[in-house]
Design a protein around this motif. Structure first.
Motif, PDB file in Angstrom:
ATOM      1  N   LEU A 222      61.815  29.427  49.841  1.00  0.00           N
ATOM      2  CA  LEU A 222      60.536  29.648  49.318  1.00  0.00           C
ATOM      3  C   LEU A 222      59.560  29.358  50.239  1.00  0.00           C
ATOM      4  N   ASP A 223      59.568  28.359  51.060  1.00  0.00           N
ATOM      5  CA  ASP A 223      58.451  28.165  52.151  1.00  0.00           C
ATOM      6  C   ASP A 223      58.229  29.209  52.841  1.00  0.00           C
ATOM      7  N   VAL A 224      59.472  29.716  53.421  1.00  0.00           N
ATOM      8  CA  VAL A 224      58.991  30.914  54.306  1.00  0.00           C
ATOM      9  C   VAL A 224      58.566  32.402  53.735  1.00  0.00           C
ATOM     10  N   MET A 225      58.906  32.303  52.437  1.00  0.00           N
ATOM     11  CA  MET A 225      58.429  33.535  51.790  1.00  0.00           C
ATOM     12  C   MET A 225      57.144  33.183  51.508  1.00  0.00           C
ATOM     13  N   LEU A 226      56.611  32.111  51.218  1.00  0.00           N
ATOM     14  CA  LEU A 226      55.225  31.815  50.809  1.00  0.00           C
ATOM     15  C   LEU A 226      54.211  32.395  52.135  1.00  0.00           C
ATOM     16  N   MET A 227      54.878  32.140  53.393  1.00  0.00           N
ATOM     17  CA  MET A 227      53.917  32.191  54.646  1.00  0.00           C
ATOM     18  C   MET A 227      53.970  33.798  54.769  1.00  0.00           C
ATOM     19  N   GLN A 228      54.849  34.491  54.326  1.00  0.00           N
ATOM     20  CA  GLN A 228      54.609  35.946  55.127  1.00  0.00           C
ATOM     21  C   GLN A 228      53.511  36.888  54.519  1.00  0.00           C
ATOM     22  N   GLU A 229      53.417  37.871  55.471  1.00  0.00           N
ATOM     23  CA  GLU A 229      52.356  38.698  55.260  1.00  0.00           C
ATOM     24  C   GLU A 229      52.438  39.580  54.086  1.00  0.00           C
ATOM     25  N   THR A 230      53.750  39.860  53.516  1.00  0.00           N
ATOM     26  CA  THR A 230      54.019  40.702  52.394  1.00  0.00           C
ATOM     27  C   THR A 230      53.428  39.694  51.381  1.00  0.00           C
ATOM     28  N   PRO A 231      52.777  40.445  50.486  1.00  0.00           N
ATOM     29  CA  PRO A 231      52.294  39.579  49.191  1.00  0.00           C
ATOM     30  C   PRO A 231      53.455  39.135  48.537  1.00  0.00           C
ATOM     31  N   LEU A 232      53.200  37.674  48.144  1.00  0.00           N
ATOM     32  CA  LEU A 232      54.108  37.028  47.185  1.00  0.00           C
ATOM     33  C   LEU A 232      54.532  37.693  45.934  1.00  0.00           C
ATOM     34  N   VAL A 233      53.323  38.422  45.304  1.00  0.00           N
ATOM     35  CA  VAL A 233      53.611  39.012  43.994  1.00  0.00           C
ATOM     36  C   VAL A 233      54.831  40.034  44.210  1.00  0.00           C
ATOM     37  N   LEU A 234      54.849  40.646  45.703  1.00  0.00           N
ATOM     38  CA  LEU A 234      55.716  41.861  45.653  1.00  0.00           C
ATOM     39  C   LEU A 234      57.105  41.179  45.892  1.00  0.00           C
TER      40      LEU A 234
ATOM     41  N   ALA B  59      51.811  30.766  40.310  1.00  0.00           N
ATOM     42  CA  ALA B  59      52.491  29.369  39.819  1.00  0.00           C
ATOM     43  C   ALA B  59      53.298  28.707  41.066  1.00  0.00           C
ATOM     44  N   LEU B  60      53.833  29.873  41.697  1.00  0.00           N
ATOM     45  CA  LEU B  60      54.765  29.299  42.914  1.00  0.00           C
ATOM     46  C   LEU B  60      53.787  28.688  43.851  1.00  0.00           C
ATOM     47  N   ARG B  61      52.536  29.612  44.236  1.00  0.00           N
ATOM     48  CA  ARG B  61      51.635  28.953  45.250  1.00  0.00           C
ATOM     49  C   ARG B  61      51.365  27.408  44.821  1.00  0.00           C
ATOM     50  N   SER B  62      50.990  27.426  43.608  1.00  0.00           N
ATOM     51  CA  SER B  62      50.324  25.905  43.368  1.00  0.00           C
ATOM     52  C   SER B  62      51.249  24.886  43.154  1.00  0.00           C
ATOM     53  N   SER B  63      52.518  25.046  43.084  1.00  0.00           N
ATOM     54  CA  SER B  63      53.782  24.101  43.142  1.00  0.00           C
ATOM     55  C   SER B  63      54.165  23.705  44.203  1.00  0.00           C
ATOM     56  N   SER B  64      53.616  24.500  45.383  1.00  0.00           N
ATOM     57  CA  SER B  64      54.237  24.052  46.839  1.00  0.00           C
ATOM     58  C   SER B  64      53.737  22.727  47.292  1.00  0.00           C
ATOM     59  N   ASP B  65      54.782  22.032  47.651  1.00  0.00           N
ATOM     60  CA  ASP B  65      54.265  20.572  48.103  1.00  0.00           C
ATOM     61  C   ASP B  65      55.196  20.077  49.503  1.00  0.00           C
TER      62      ASP B  65
ATOM     63  N   VAL C  96      50.201  21.584  56.202  1.00  0.00           N
ATOM     64  CA  VAL C  96      48.958  22.154  56.044  1.00  0.00           C
ATOM     65  C   VAL C  96      48.677  23.158  57.020  1.00  0.00           C
ATOM     66  N   LEU C  97      49.127  23.052  58.184  1.00  0.00           N
ATOM     67  CA  LEU C  97      49.170  24.258  59.189  1.00  0.00           C
ATOM     68  C   LEU C  97      49.602  25.241  58.679  1.00  0.00           C
ATOM     69  N   SER C  98      50.832  25.119  58.133  1.00  0.00           N
ATOM     70  CA  SER C  98      51.553  26.527  57.758  1.00  0.00           C
ATOM     71  C   SER C  98      51.058  27.012  56.278  1.00  0.00           C
ATOM     72  N   GLY C  99      49.993  26.544  55.877  1.00  0.00           N
ATOM     73  CA  GLY C  99      49.592  27.120  54.619  1.00  0.00           C
ATOM     74  C   GLY C  99      50.112  26.821  53.450  1.00  0.00           C
ATOM     75  N   LEU C 100      51.175  25.674  53.326  1.00  0.00           N
ATOM     76  CA  LEU C 100      51.813  25.434  52.245  1.00  0.00           C
ATOM     77  C   LEU C 100      51.261  24.456  51.457  1.00  0.00           C
ATOM     78  N   LEU C 101      50.475  23.452  52.184  1.00  0.00           N
ATOM     79  CA  LEU C 101      49.617  22.893  51.170  1.00  0.00           C
ATOM     80  C   LEU C 101      48.166  23.132  51.710  1.00  0.00           C
ATOM     81  N   PRO C 102      47.265  22.888  50.609  1.00  0.00           N
ATOM     82  CA  PRO C 102      45.814  23.352  50.663  1.00  0.00           C
ATOM     83  C   PRO C 102      45.093  22.345  51.648  1.00  0.00           C
ATOM     84  N   VAL C 103      44.066  22.900  52.240  1.00  0.00           N
ATOM     85  CA  VAL C 103      43.268  22.254  53.157  1.00  0.00           C
ATOM     86  C   VAL C 103      42.223  21.277  52.461  1.00  0.00           C
ATOM     87  N   ASP C 104      42.068  20.222  52.615  1.00  0.00           N
ATOM     88  CA  ASP C 104      41.037  19.495  51.797  1.00  0.00           C
ATOM     89  C   ASP C 104      39.821  19.565  52.439  1.00  0.00           C
TER      90      ASP C 104
END
Lengths: 257, 219, 214
Positions: B77-89, B213-219, C49-57
């Motif tokens: 999921l991390d890798v998918m979140l980072m891609q240029e292709t929109p996550l919605v797609l 939701a996926l974007r905001s639950s990444s940690d 944070v660099l990879s955009g998976l966590l928001p920048v504060d």
């Protein structure tokens, strides 16, 4: 040392908004509770002194509780949807507190509407529960409230839970009209109009006044409870963050030693 | 995107036969109903479309909670979140793959179960058609639930609780359309078209909300 | 145009807790950065944070010279988890990522077989990923870095679970990427064995940091 200081300032400025809210809540709450109590006294007095309906007799008085509760159940979800927008669009720190605090209150009002509806249904329809379009949609709303509360309880990080439940609240909000519409469709399909429509537009002014006062009283009750619940939520979060701080300080002392 | 679709299909076939379990569940649920209501063929043929729809609804929800959870657990999921292709797609494609692997088999299995329920040909055809059109909507709504509960270790039940109330319109119009085809006075087309509209609506809302939701639950 | 990574006054938090702040640095093409520090000092958070998976504060991150200035789209992220499906074979996994990710402008990924060979695991491409040992799985996860081209690699504890020879091989990969004008940011607590990389030392809470070259 410099880092510690800037950290403190940043934390402080973050809390400024909720702090102002707490001050406001402190001042507003006594007035709100007083007004609510007053409205309830007047409303209940009116409820029990006006005449009963010649058809329904005394049971019509249930309406004075039932209808405002049903209104409130919908208004509460609207407040939650607005708060969800506040969380997602404006990232307001209080919006998420508001949405979280409103959910249990909304669930209570919805339950009240369902229970009074059912109590009213027994003498009117001869049964405790009718799959009437209104009752059914309120029941679905109740399930949605419970789902949101369950989700909030299942997530431990309030920040993350806020965004995620905000999304769910909004999805639910755009769905409510669809659900309402489909339930009405379903109802006309299965039940030929045997259910009487009690609160149509032609309501007697005899009933209107107590109803309006009670609606006002319920709205004030909602605002009072909502502000109090938000205050409690802020306090709860502060306690959590203090506990975390304590745990971390302990850890740092341990590292030094 | 085709790569993602094919990968998800492969996974659902290989990973313990997830797709097959959905169909089995569907058949079992439907097969159990006659034991509850009795073997009266007239009654069964009358409630048949409804039973098939409820069975399909429950079977669709089964396994939905893993839609994003599996991706999150192994880091994909991390890798998918980072891609240029929109996550919605990506979410939309994942939903389509999930539906193809677990929703389509239900549609295909429904005629057989319709026979068990003593439904006539028209009713079977109508139920199959409404299932074909309606089950994607359940997957799209379910994706929101799955994305919302992605970080929860035991999110399965919660997903069902969150999704079922939202799926009520799909059920209502699916069953209405199926009945309308059999019972004469009611027209088939209006509920069927509304069902299509609901599916299209959720095809937009579902992936959008799930991606958020996926974007905001990444940690 | 060579890539250049700017990190300006970056701060991040997890939940309520501030993890680090005031991190500023510039990485030129061909430069590597090793992020060191104790457990819980914020290495992983920095990379996420660099990879955009966590928001920048606070502060910002940007990339010059790549297709887009969004760092996430121009970088590989190798986290603690391998992002591989146990049920699929190694080649299927890699082919999928190759197709799904595509190449960033300015380079091309290696064919899957070549990438598997480069990791020294020739001949096991047909095995399901779940059959491999932990070390082999980790090496295969690194093959993802090769099959799709990205100018920036963000690696979180890349060499955990690897033996010494695999370590050396990995150092070779990183060196190769740097020589081609890439950028590598790696969090680690064992030295990577690469010369000429800079170091960012995370010193735990409040994100006090020291930057030193060696």
């Amino acid at each position: 040392m410099m880092n510690d200081q800037s950290l403190a300032i940043r934390k402080f400025s973050d809390l400024a908004n909720p702090t102002r809210f707490l001050g406001l809540a402190e001042r507003l709450l006594p007035w709100f509770s007083g007004l609510t109590a007053l409205l309830f006294v007047v409303g209940l007095y009116l409820c029990f002194t006006t005449q009963g309906d010649y058809q329904q007799g005394e049971t019509v008085r249930i309406m004075y509780i039932h209808v405002p509760a049903a209104w409130l159940s919908m208004m509460c979800y609207t407040v939650m949807a607005l708060s969800a927008l506040g969380t997602l669009v404006w990232r307001h720190p209080l919006a998420d507190v508001s949405a979280r605090a409103a959910a249990p209150i909304g669930a209570c009002f919805t339950l009240l509407a369902l229970v009074t509806g059912s109590l009213w249904g027994k003498p009117m329809w001869g049964t405790w529960w009718v799959w009437d379009a209104r009752l059914t949609s309120v029941f679905v709303l109740f399930l949605m409230y419970l789902g949101l509360i369950a989700l909030n309880r299942a997530m431990d990080d309030p920040g993350k839970a806020a965004k995620v439940s905000a999304i769910l609240i909004l999805v639910g909000f755009v769905n409510i009209p669809i659900i309402k519409f489909s339930v009405e469709w379903w109802n006309t399909l299965h039940q030929p109009a045997s259910v009487m429509r009690l609160d149509g537009p032609k309501i007697d002014p005899e009933f209107l006044w107590p109803l309006l006062v009670m609606a006002l009283a319920f709205s004030m009750l909602f605002f009072t409870l909502h502000i109090a619940a938000m205050r409690n939520e802020i306090w709860r979060r502060r306690v959590t963050s203090m506990r975390r701080q304590a745990a971390r300080n302990l850890g740092m002392e341990g590292r030094k030693a | 995107m085709i790569a993602l679709f094919l990968r998800d299909l492969k996974l659902s076939v290989r990973a313990g036969g997830g797709a097959l379990i959905g169909v089995l569940f569907f058949m079992t649920v439907v097969a159990v109903i006659p034991f509850g209501v009795g073997p009266d063929l007239n009654l069964l043929s009358r409630i048949g479309p409804a039973i098939l729809w409820i069975g399909a609804l429950l079977a669709c929800l089964l396994g939905l909670d893993r839609l994003f959870q599996a991706e999150r657990e192994d880091g994909s999921l991390d890798v998918m979140l980072m891609q240029e292709t929109p996550l919605v797609l990506s979410v939309l494609v994942k939903c389509l793959a999930h539906w193809t692997a677990s929703g389509l088999p239900l549609v295909i299995a429904s005629p057989l179960l319709g026979l068990f329920m003593n439904m006539n040909e028209v009713a079977i055809g109508a139920t199959m058609l409404t299932l074909l059109v309606g089950t994607p909507a359940i997957t799209f709504i379910g994706a929101v639930g799955a994305a919302v509960a992605v970080a929860l270790p035991r999110g399965g039940l919660l997903v069902s609780i969150l999704v079922l109330p939202l799926a009520i319109p799909v059920l209502i119009f699916g069953v209405s359309a199926a009945y309308a085809a059999v019972e004469d006075p009611a027209p088939f087309l209006p509920p069927f078209l509304i069902l299509i509209a609901i599916t299209l609506f959720f095809a937009v809302i579902g992936p959008l909300a799930a991606a958020a939701a996926l974007r905001s639950s990444s940690d | 145009m060579p890539v250049k990574l700017h990190v300006e006054d970056l701060a991040a938090r997890r939940g309520e807790d501030l993890i680090f702040q005031h991190i500023s640095l510039v990485l030129q093409a061909g430069e590597g950065l090793v992020v060191t520090g104790a457990n819980g000092s914020g290495k992983s958070t920095f990379l996420r944070v660099l990879s955009g998976l966590l928001p920048v504060d606070a502060g910002r991150v940007r990339l010059e010279g790549a297709g887009s200035d969004n760092l996430a789209e121009s970088s590989h992220y190798l986290g603690h988890r391998n992002a591989m499906k146990r049920e699929l074979t190694v080649s299927e996994n890699l082919v999928f990522w190759q197709d799904f990710m595509g190449d960033s402008p300015g380079g091309r990924g290696l064919p899957v077989e070549v990438a598997i060979d480069a990791l020294g695991l020739s001949g096991i491409g047909h095995l399901p990923f779940g059959y491999l040992s932990a070390g082999q799985q980790r090496r295969m996860a690194m093959a993802r870095l090769l099959v799709a081209f990205r100018p920036v690699w963000l690696l979180d504890e890349p060499t955990a679970a690897l033996d010494a020879s695999a370590d050396r091989m990995f150092a070779g990969l990183v060196r190769g990427h740097l020589e081609q004008g890439g950028i590598v940011v790696a969090a680690t607590h064992q030295p990577l064995g690469i010369d000429g990389v800079r170091e960012l030392r995370m010193t735990g809470f409040a994100g006090v940091f020291a930057e030193a070259g060696y």
